[in-house]
Enzyme design. Structure first.
Site, mmCIF file in Angstrom:
data_model
loop_
_atom_site.group_PDB
_atom_site.id
_atom_site.type_symbol
_atom_site.label_atom_id
_atom_site.label_comp_id
_atom_site.label_asym_id
_atom_site.label_seq_id
_atom_site.Cartn_x
_atom_site.Cartn_y
_atom_site.Cartn_z
ATOM 1 N N ALA A 6 31.752 64.887 48.057
ATOM 2 C CA ALA A 6 32.107 64.182 49.520
ATOM 3 C C ALA A 6 32.913 65.031 50.113
ATOM 4 C CB ALA A 6 32.331 62.973 49.156
ATOM 5 N N THR A 7 32.941 65.101 51.401
ATOM 6 C CA THR A 7 33.863 65.672 52.357
ATOM 7 C C THR A 7 34.343 64.693 53.309
ATOM 8 O OG1 THR A 7 32.799 67.775 52.077
ATOM 9 C CG2 THR A 7 34.280 67.561 53.867
ATOM 10 N N ALA A 8 35.530 64.486 53.641
ATOM 11 C CA ALA A 8 36.132 63.897 54.543
ATOM 12 C C ALA A 8 37.176 64.589 55.379
ATOM 13 C CB ALA A 8 36.748 62.602 53.985
#
EC number: 3.4.25.1
Length: 203
Positions: A6-8
């Site tokens: 995931a990337t935020a």
């Protein structure tokens, strides 16, 4: 967060805050969902973006939402962005021996109209920044953000930068992909949550 891709990321400018996260839900090398929500609106001024283990995200959000509502009822005042970040920090730290496997980005507008942005690690360490990234694609996202971020950029420019940074992460990180959720929290006006659906195709 190598176990759950995931990337935020988040960007703070004078006009507001942008939070963005990809839509892919993966575990190890397997894609479980291409339409997963990693951004949560706490109230009409504050949001949280997560990267990490998916079950932990929902549990943490329910606790934070309930506590912030209770605090607002007791004090008669709306929660500040730092209130949310500090409570989440304390919650994460209280489980330090059995930690939640998440990184969190808390952003929004304080009651006085000041944009705020914080990033928290799984043990609750809290840092205030102008732009942040978390998750398996954070290194790539940071590389682009450091290149394009400038003081005085508009909220629309910040939104475009967030999308481009996540696209760059999608190109390099197998755990990041399948579209982007973008939450825009302006100093003046209502927040807007937009989903940009695309899949990276070469050639």
């Amino acid at each position: 967060m190598s176990f759950a891709g995931a990337t935020a990321l988040g960007i703070r400018v004078e006009d507001g805050v942008v939070l963005a996260a990809d839509k892919r839900m993966s575990y190890g090398g397997f894609i479980l969902s291409r339409n997963f929500k990693k951004i949560f609106v706490i109230n009409d001024r504050i949001g949280i973006a997560f990267a990490g283990l998916y079950g932990d995200m929902g549990g943490l959000v329910r606790i934070v939402e309930g506590q912030m509502r209770l605090a607002s009822l007791e004090t008669g005042k709306p929660a500040t962005v730092r209130n949310v970040a500090k409570f989440l920090s304390s919650l994460l730290y209280s489980y330090k021996f059995f930690p939640f496997n998440v990184e969190a980005i808390v952003g929004g507008i304080d009651p006085g109209g000041e944009p705020k942005l914080y990033v928290l690690d799984p043990l609750g360490s809290i840092i205030e920044e102008d732009y942040v990234a978390a998750g398996t694609g954070a290194t790539t996202a940071f590389g682009l953000l450091e290149h394009v971020y400038k003081r005085g950029m508009s909220l629309e420019e910040a939104k475009k930068a967030a999308v481009e940074a996540l696209r760059a992460s999608m190109a390099r990180d197998a755990g990041t992909g399948d579209g982007i959720d973008v939450l825009v929290l302006p100093v003046s006006g209502k927040p807007s949550l937009e989903t940009i659906k695309f899949r990276l195709v070469e050639g």
